[in-house]
Write a protein that holds these residues in place. Structure first.
Motif, mmCIF file in Angstrom:
data_model
loop_
_atom_site.group_PDB
_atom_site.id
_atom_site.type_symbol
_atom_site.label_atom_id
_atom_site.label_comp_id
_atom_site.label_asym_id
_atom_site.label_seq_id
_atom_site.Cartn_x
_atom_site.Cartn_y
_atom_site.Cartn_z
ATOM 1 N N UNK A 1 -29.843 79.325 -53.527
ATOM 2 C CA UNK A 1 -28.924 79.810 -54.562
ATOM 3 C C UNK A 1 -28.254 81.072 -54.041
ATOM 4 N N UNK A 2 -26.964 80.991 -53.680
ATOM 5 C CA UNK A 2 -26.293 82.176 -53.147
ATOM 6 C C UNK A 2 -25.924 83.158 -54.266
ATOM 7 N N UNK A 3 -25.854 84.440 -53.895
ATOM 8 C CA UNK A 3 -25.461 85.452 -54.878
ATOM 9 C C UNK A 3 -23.979 85.284 -55.221
ATOM 10 N N UNK A 4 -23.199 84.927 -54.212
ATOM 11 C CA UNK A 4 -21.758 84.764 -54.447
ATOM 12 C C UNK A 4 -21.380 83.294 -54.349
ATOM 13 N N UNK B 1 -35.086 91.257 -66.085
ATOM 14 C CA UNK B 1 -34.741 90.683 -64.775
ATOM 15 C C UNK B 1 -33.236 90.732 -64.629
ATOM 16 N N UNK B 2 -32.782 91.031 -63.412
ATOM 17 C CA UNK B 2 -31.340 90.972 -63.177
ATOM 18 C C UNK B 2 -31.081 90.009 -62.041
ATOM 19 N N UNK B 3 -30.196 89.085 -62.251
ATOM 20 C CA UNK B 3 -29.869 88.103 -61.218
ATOM 21 C C UNK B 3 -28.385 88.149 -60.915
ATOM 22 N N UNK B 4 -28.050 87.888 -59.659
ATOM 23 C CA UNK B 4 -26.659 87.586 -59.339
ATOM 24 C C UNK B 4 -26.672 86.211 -58.679
ATOM 25 N N UNK B 5 -26.088 85.238 -59.348
ATOM 26 C CA UNK B 5 -26.141 83.852 -58.877
ATOM 27 C C UNK B 5 -24.739 83.261 -58.915
ATOM 28 N N UNK B 6 -24.327 82.678 -57.811
ATOM 29 C CA UNK B 6 -23.009 82.040 -57.705
ATOM 30 C C UNK B 6 -21.894 82.959 -58.231
#
Ligand SMILES: Nc1ncnc2c1ncn2[C@@H]1O[C@H](COP(=O)(O)OP(=O)(O)O)[C@@H](O)[C@H]1O
Ligand SMILES: [Ca+2]
Length: 494
Positions: free
Chosen positions: A446-449, A223-228
């Protein structure tokens, strides 16, 4: 002397000006009155359903750790998959808890409150056995939720991968691991670097999820996540049939013989007896392949309470003989090396909590000793000591303790990495589990940035305004007292 009068008045105006400026600035930046939002998630597990109600301040919804669990309502009876013979009643079973949600959430918020139902491994198994009946059960719960005053957003069977991922998101969100410190002064209370892996043990499946620096050799587990504003490379696997109830079935089915009506079982305390219908035992797709056609209709389990023999028996349900990757946990499933701290919840917590092993870090050897001692207790003593606990749970703590030790061993936990596991029930009042992460994701909370935020909190802002005002006043006063005739004002120093 004549000059001091106007200068004094000027000084007073100066002081008043600063005070007024401070007051206006502080009032202008006063936080708005809280506008609360609510969300409902139903965790339709294999053994039971829980309705979780969450609440958060609307204006802070993209911060981390702001969503709070306000209620967990446990639905009467077993999980929704147990309604396979009367699907219509599955929906009715939820009614009491939905009425409770109606009472807790203010009426003005009902229409805007999303409600989600996620079903886990019990329904995955039912879908494998009979997909039409599984759809009927889902349709029934959907009916009940649609008729509630809330904003129904769907009832579905979530995948094992989602279950692992959302459990990982939940605990790291609640532990404040996603934002360690913002660029300026907003330091999070829990600012330890890194995320925590998640270990979830259910009745029908179990999940392991953690950030890994290694190459994840199988795509299904990656899994790949981009969180905050940060990227995470996450390993996850869900073992269907390896929740503790299905694991117990596997263990029983492995020792069934064609003839004997009694089954001596070292994983139950001595003196414990239970009748098991073989039709019920084999009804699960996890064990249907192990059916012995000549098995009697009913067998009687008789406990012998022996830790070592139980461990040997439990190990027969794991296959460790084949692995087509560089490394595997069991059943040919790829797993990279363990990394970082882990939070273990759901049945991992319930069992360890019963054995009083959750409060402080206990060594692996002491845990083994405790489980061994518990297994060797006669059933009458176990019952006497903890009479109020449901008999099903109480009778299975020996098996569950041994099962947990075997499972964690196969994941790679040894005496030293055991210390990295924390058994978690609640984190800051919210249950550790997949439901919160599911809602955070579906409501885009939960924003990516990293969201832009003022560098100072309201408290910090007020503090600084007051500090600088007092500081300016202090300088003015010093000037005044030092020169009596405040030359500094005349010379335009201030
Ligand atoms: N107090 C308790 N003591 C021991 N086990 C418990 C307790 N409460 C719940 N459990 C067990 O926790 C597990 C929860 O699994 P569940 O979430 O229903 O299934 P799944 O996640 O596999 O769909 C079940 O095996 C249930 O028996
Ligand atoms: Ca569960």
């Amino acid at each position: 002397m004549e000059q001091e009068g106007p200068l004094f008045i000027l000084g007073v105006f100066f002081v008043l000006g600063i005070v007024a400026l401070t007051v206006v600035a502080v009032l202008q930046n006063k936080p708005l009155p809280e506008n609360l939002k609510y969300g409902i998630v139903l965790d339709a597990g294999s053994s039971h359903t829980s309705v979780y109600i969450y609440r958060w301040p609307a204006e802070k919804e993209n911060d981390t750790g702001v969503v709070q669990q306000v209620e967990e309502c446990k639905v009467e009876g077993n999980g929704i998959s147990s309604y396979h013979e009367k699907p219509v009643e599955a929906g009715l079973s939820l009614q009491a808890c939905m009425n409770k949600a109606r009472d807790i959430i203010p009426v003005s918020k009902h229409k805007e409150t999303p409600v989600y139902l996620g079903a886990t491994a019990g329904m995955r198994l039912l879908r494998l056995t009979n997909s039409r009946v599984a759809d009927e059960v889902l349709a029934s719960v959907e009916n009940t939720l649609r008729s509630s005053p809330f904003d129904f957003q769907g009832a579905r069977i979530i995948t094992g991968q989602e279950e692992g991922a959302y459990g990982w998101i939940t605990i790291n969100y609640l532990l404040g691991n996603f934002i360690h410190s913002s660029p300026w002064f907003n330091i999070m209370p829990n600012s330890k670097e890194g995320t925590s892996g998640a270990l979830d043990l259910g009745g029908a499946s179990t999940q392991i999820t953690f950030v890994s620096d290694e190459n994840i050799e199988s795509q299904d587990n990656s899994l790949r996540f981009r969180l905050y504003g940060k990227s995470y490379n996450v390993y996850t696997h869900s073992f269907l049939c390896y929740g503790k109830d299905q694991a117990l079935r596997l263990q029983l089915a492995n020792t069934m013989t064609g003839q004997n009506i009694t089954l001596l079982d070292p994983c139950f305390n001595s003196g414990y007896m239970r009748n098991v219908s073989t039709a019920d035992l084999y009804s699960s797709p996890c064990v249907s392949g192990l059916r012995i056609l000549t098995a009697p209709q009913t067998i009687q389990i008789q406990g012998t309470g022996n830790y070592q023999l139980c461990k040997n028996k439990v190990q027969t349900i794991f296959n460790v003989s084949h692995c087509s990757y560089s490394r595997c946990s069991f059943n040919g499933i790829f797993q990279p090396g363990l990394q970082g701290e882990f939070g273990a919840f759901s049945a991992f917590y319930f069992v360890m909590d019963f054995l009083k092993l959750t409060k402080e870090k206990v060594s692996l050897d002491s845990v083994k000793d405790t489980v061994e001692r518990h297994c060797s207790k006669p059933w009458a003593e176990v019952k006497r000591e903890s009479g109020r606990i449901k008999e099903k749970y109480l009778s299975e703590y020996c098996f569950s303790g041994v099962y947990i030790l075997s499972l964690l061993d196969l994941y790679g936990f040894n005496s030293s990495s055991w210390e990295d596991i924390t058994f978690l029930g609640k984190i800051h009042g919210s249950d550790a589990g997949w439901t919160l992460g599911y809602m955070l994701n579906l409501t885009n909370m939960i924003p990516a940035e990293l969201p832009p935020s003022p560098p100072l909190s309201h408290g910090g802002y007020v503090g600084l305004m007051v500090f600088f005002s007092v500081f300016l006043l202090f300088i003015l006063l010093t000037c005044w007292l030092t020169f009596r005739k405040p030359k500094c004002l005349q010379k335009g120093i201030i």
